[in-house]
Scaffold this active site. Structure first.
Site: not given
Length: 218
Positions: A187-189
């Site tokens: 989970g990240s960007r």
């Protein structure tokens, strides 16, 4: 579909934990609590399948074009706005940000073909990836690729769950479009900083695929 090399260790650990928990469960719970052992088995098996799925690398027909900027990550477009970049360009740029949930493919790819001219890791916080300040305050890895029509900065940004950013780039390296750039665990960007005036081909909340979706035309 294949499994990314960064997942081998995590999958092995999860399989060992799965085996230990279930051996203990079947050994120590009485026959009258068989429902509990089966519940534990189903839940832990689901966790193992989730870990395997997280490290999946699907087979895709990659998009390429010298006038195209390709999505570096799977996920949802959460930001399209003009920002001032203090890290590298020292001027205004067009930011396009893609949020990756734990269910997305987490392999990252280069949006353009060119030469890596900047590569920098930054320690930082672990704000949720959709937080506006995550681009500048979270742990992140920035790479600038110089291509025929300019430069693009790509940031791999850690989120509240992502605790490890893996980057395979180095300054001076020549890269093909949609080549593997790195991997972010859980989970990240990913942000891209493009020249002002770049024609963006996606909209907010649009779901994109790394190496496939055309983010912009230059």
């Amino acid at each position: 579909m294949t499994i990314h090399k960064e997942g081998y260790k995590s999958i092995l650990i999860s399989a060992i934990i799965f085996a230990i928990i279930n051996l203990a469960s079947f050994r120590f719970f009485s026959p009258s609590m068989a429902w509990l052992t089966w519940l534990i088995f189903i839940l832990t098996l689901g966790l193992v399948f989730f870990i395997i799925s997280f490290f999946r690398v699907p087979n895709r027909k990659l998009t390429q074009g010298s006038n195209l900027v390709i999505a570096p990550a799977d996920g949802k477009v959460v930001v399209i706005e003009e920002v001032y970049d203090e890290e590298y360009f020292k001027d205004k740029r067009l930011q396009v940000s893609i949020f990756m949930s734990p269910l997305n493919v987490h392999q990252n790819r280069t949006p353009v073909a060119g030469e890596v001219v900047y590569n920098q890791y930054h320690k930082g916080k672990f704000l949720v990836a959709w937080h506006p300040k995550s681009s500048t305050e979270n742990e992140r890895h920035s790479v600038v690729i110089r291509y025929a029509k300019g430069e693009v900065l790509v940031k791999q940004i850690a989120g509240a769950l992502a605790k490890r950013i893996i980057n395979y780039m180095s300054v001076g390296q020549k890269v093909d479009q949609a080549a593997e750039m790195g991997f972010i665990k859980f989970g990240s960007r990913v942000d891209m900083l493009l020249p002002l005036g770049t024609k963006v081909n996606v909209q907010l909340n649009e779901v994109v695929k790394n190496g496939v979706t055309v983010i912009a035309t230059v």
